[in-house]
Design an enzyme around this catalytic site. Structure first.
Site, PDB file in Angstrom:
ATOM      1  N   SER A 287       3.262  -2.167  10.430  1.00  0.00           N
ATOM      2  CA  SER A 287       4.712  -2.208  10.661  1.00  0.00           C
ATOM      3  C   SER A 287       5.315  -3.592  10.391  1.00  0.00           C
ATOM      4  O   SER A 287       6.203  -4.040  11.100  1.00  0.00           O
ATOM      5  CB  SER A 287       5.043  -1.733  12.076  1.00  0.00           C
ATOM      6  OG  SER A 287       4.607  -0.389  12.237  1.00  0.00           O
TER       7      SER A 287
ATOM      8  N   GLU B 117      -5.637  -4.873  10.387  1.00  0.00           N
ATOM      9  CA  GLU B 117      -4.608  -3.855  10.622  1.00  0.00           C
ATOM     10  C   GLU B 117      -4.897  -3.116  11.930  1.00  0.00           C
ATOM     11  O   GLU B 117      -5.692  -2.161  11.945  1.00  0.00           O
ATOM     12  CB  GLU B 117      -4.599  -2.850   9.469  1.00  0.00           C
ATOM     13  CG  GLU B 117      -4.283  -3.466   8.131  1.00  0.00           C
ATOM     14  CD  GLU B 117      -3.688  -2.433   7.180  1.00  0.00           C
ATOM     15  OE1 GLU B 117      -2.577  -2.664   6.718  1.00  0.00           O
ATOM     16  OE2 GLU B 117      -4.333  -1.397   6.943  1.00  0.00           O
TER      17      GLU B 117
ATOM     18  N   GLY C 234       2.308   2.221  10.724  1.00  0.00           N
ATOM     19  CA  GLY C 234       3.272   3.305  10.583  1.00  0.00           C
ATOM     20  C   GLY C 234       3.922   3.734  11.887  1.00  0.00           C
ATOM     21  O   GLY C 234       4.533   4.793  11.954  1.00  0.00           O
TER      22      GLY C 234
ATOM     23  N   LYS D 155       0.184   4.314  -0.349  1.00  0.00           N
ATOM     24  CA  LYS D 155      -0.447   5.521   0.218  1.00  0.00           C
ATOM     25  C   LYS D 155      -0.170   6.741  -0.679  1.00  0.00           C
ATOM     26  O   LYS D 155      -0.041   6.583  -1.877  1.00  0.00           O
ATOM     27  CB  LYS D 155       0.032   5.745   1.658  1.00  0.00           C
ATOM     28  CG  LYS D 155      -0.057   4.494   2.518  1.00  0.00           C
ATOM     29  CD  LYS D 155       0.090   4.783   3.972  1.00  0.00           C
ATOM     30  CE  LYS D 155       0.150   3.481   4.746  1.00  0.00           C
ATOM     31  NZ  LYS D 155       0.043   3.665   6.170  1.00  0.00           N
TER      32      LYS D 155
ATOM     33  N   GLU E 194      -6.955   4.844   7.634  1.00  0.00           N
ATOM     34  CA  GLU E 194      -6.712   6.266   7.329  1.00  0.00           C
ATOM     35  C   GLU E 194      -7.913   6.857   6.593  1.00  0.00           C
ATOM     36  O   GLU E 194      -8.238   8.036   6.774  1.00  0.00           O
ATOM     37  CB  GLU E 194      -5.417   6.405   6.512  1.00  0.00           C
ATOM     38  CG  GLU E 194      -4.202   6.143   7.395  1.00  0.00           C
ATOM     39  CD  GLU E 194      -2.982   5.612   6.669  1.00  0.00           C
ATOM     40  OE1 GLU E 194      -2.923   5.672   5.431  1.00  0.00           O
ATOM     41  OE2 GLU E 194      -2.069   5.122   7.368  1.00  0.00           O
TER      42      GLU E 194
ATOM     43  N   ASN F 118       0.878  -1.174   0.000  1.00  0.00           N
ATOM     44  CA  ASN F 118       0.000   0.000   0.000  1.00  0.00           C
ATOM     45  C   ASN F 118       0.914   1.222   0.000  1.00  0.00           C
ATOM     46  O   ASN F 118       1.497   1.556   1.027  1.00  0.00           O
ATOM     47  CB  ASN F 118      -0.895  -0.025   1.245  1.00  0.00           C
ATOM     48  CG  ASN F 118      -1.664   1.268   1.430  1.00  0.00           C
ATOM     49  OD1 ASN F 118      -1.806   2.061   0.492  1.00  0.00           O
ATOM     50  ND2 ASN F 118      -2.174   1.489   2.636  1.00  0.00           N
TER      51      ASN F 118
ATOM     52  N   HIS G 291      -9.516   1.234   4.626  1.00  0.00           N
ATOM     53  CA  HIS G 291      -8.256   1.472   5.356  1.00  0.00           C
ATOM     54  C   HIS G 291      -8.537   2.433   6.513  1.00  0.00           C
ATOM     55  O   HIS G 291      -9.336   3.367   6.373  1.00  0.00           O
ATOM     56  CB  HIS G 291      -7.201   2.046   4.410  1.00  0.00           C
ATOM     57  CG  HIS G 291      -5.834   2.028   5.023  1.00  0.00           C
ATOM     58  ND1 HIS G 291      -5.433   2.965   5.946  1.00  0.00           N
ATOM     59  CD2 HIS G 291      -4.792   1.170   4.875  1.00  0.00           C
ATOM     60  CE1 HIS G 291      -4.199   2.676   6.336  1.00  0.00           C
ATOM     61  NE2 HIS G 291      -3.783   1.596   5.702  1.00  0.00           N
TER      62      HIS G 291
HETATM   63  C1  PEP Z   1      -0.884   0.164   6.042  1.00  0.00           C
HETATM   64  O1  PEP Z   1      -1.097   1.367   6.099  1.00  0.00           O
HETATM   65  O2  PEP Z   1      -1.653  -0.565   5.397  1.00  0.00           O
HETATM   66  C2  PEP Z   1       0.282  -0.353   6.743  1.00  0.00           C
HETATM   67  C3  PEP Z   1       0.275  -1.609   7.098  1.00  0.00           C
HETATM   68  O3  PEP Z   1       1.315   0.536   6.984  1.00  0.00           O
HETATM   69  P1  PEP Z   1       2.737   0.219   7.669  1.00  0.00           P
HETATM   70  O4  PEP Z   1       3.224  -1.103   7.105  1.00  0.00           O
HETATM   71  O5  PEP Z   1       3.601   1.348   7.299  1.00  0.00           O
HETATM   72  O6  PEP Z   1       2.502   0.111   9.125  1.00  0.00           O
END
Ligand code: PEP
Length: 251
Positions: free
Chosen positions: A214, A168, A174, A11, A98, A9, A96
């Site tokens: 992460s 998630e 992040g 973003k 976000e 992803n 997601h």
């Molecule tokens: C995401 O936003 O889908 C995600 C998993 O981000 P990160 O791997 O940076 O934590």
């Protein structure tokens, strides 16, 4: 059939030239990698979709990071599921955290988006997950159950079977703070149970449930070794071809 999948992803990162370069790097690395045991997908900004589609091989899946909750018309700035599909993309991330947090996406809106994506034969990668407070007050299993029930349980078993789910935990996205493999397994097993209760064991067993938050080359192996973790949705580490491939090859 349940598959192992690693999806990136990106973003709101990369200019068009940078994005095409990154897609080429991932494509090349995937082509040269021996014994890849999972499907690999990159989900990229809308502006990059058609250009990226033109430089990658069949083996690398392409997806968008969102689509509109309307099919067409006077929705300035929005991008519909048919528009996404017309670029050659086959996947779309929906729900997601976000999008839920910053753009007010509710289960009602997400229900529409899922239906419109499925109507275009796009595979939704549907995200669910609790915030830190819900993890700490112990409501996390109920929160995720509700997210699934509200947005997805109007689907037929056939349509539900077309989805990929991504657990998630918002506190892990992040932040560099990964859920432990045990926390991920507990939630993934719970999700599979919720699906089984509604649609039966076969639909639940066939559903790919990815972990996101992460995930990096150093922790992917341990996470993916868990029985109900079928791969990862990768944010930050997907922006570097070598890191992303380090996760892909963790299977
Ligand atoms: C995401 O936003 O889908 C995600 C998993 O981000 P990160 O791997 O940076 O934590």
């Amino acid at each position: 059939m349940r598959k192992n999948i690693v999806a990136g992803n990106w973003k709101m990162n990369t200019t068009l030239a940078e994005g095409v370069g990154l897609a080429k790097d991932v494509n090349e690395a995937l082509k040269n990698a021996a014994d890849v045991k999972c499907d690999v997908v990159i989900c990229v900004p809308f502006t990059h979709l058609a250009s990226v589609a033109a430089v990658i091989d069949e083996k690398l899946g392409l997806g968008a990071e969102n689509c509109a909750d309307h099919v067409k018309g006077a929705y300035t700035g929005e991008v519909s599921a048919p528009m996404v599909a017309s670029t050659g993309a086959k996947y779309v991330i929906l729900g997601h955290s976000e999008r839920r947090q910053y753009y007010g996406e509710t289960s009602e809106i997400l229900k529409e988006k899922v239906n419109l994506a499925l109507a275009e034969n796009l595979t939704p990668i549907f995200c669910i997950g609790e915030v830190l407070e819900e993890r700490e007050n112990g409501s996390f299993l109920d929160v995720v159950t509700k997210q699934i029930q509200e947005a997805l349980f109007d689907l037929s078993a056939e349509d539900f079977g077309k989805l990929i789910l991504a657990y998630e935990p918002v506190w892990a996205i992040g932040t560099g703070k990964t859920a432990t493999a045990e926390q991920a397994q507990e939630m993934h097993a719970h999700i599979r149970g919720v699906i089984a209760e509604k649609y039966g064991k076969e639909v639940a067993d066939n559903c790919s449930i990815l972990y996101g938050g992460s995930c990096k080359p150093s922790n992917a192996k341990e996470l993916f070794a868990k029985a109900d973790v079928d791969g990862g949705l990768i944010g930050g580490a997907a922006l570097d071809a070598a890191s992303f491939m380090g996760i892909v090859t963790a299977f």
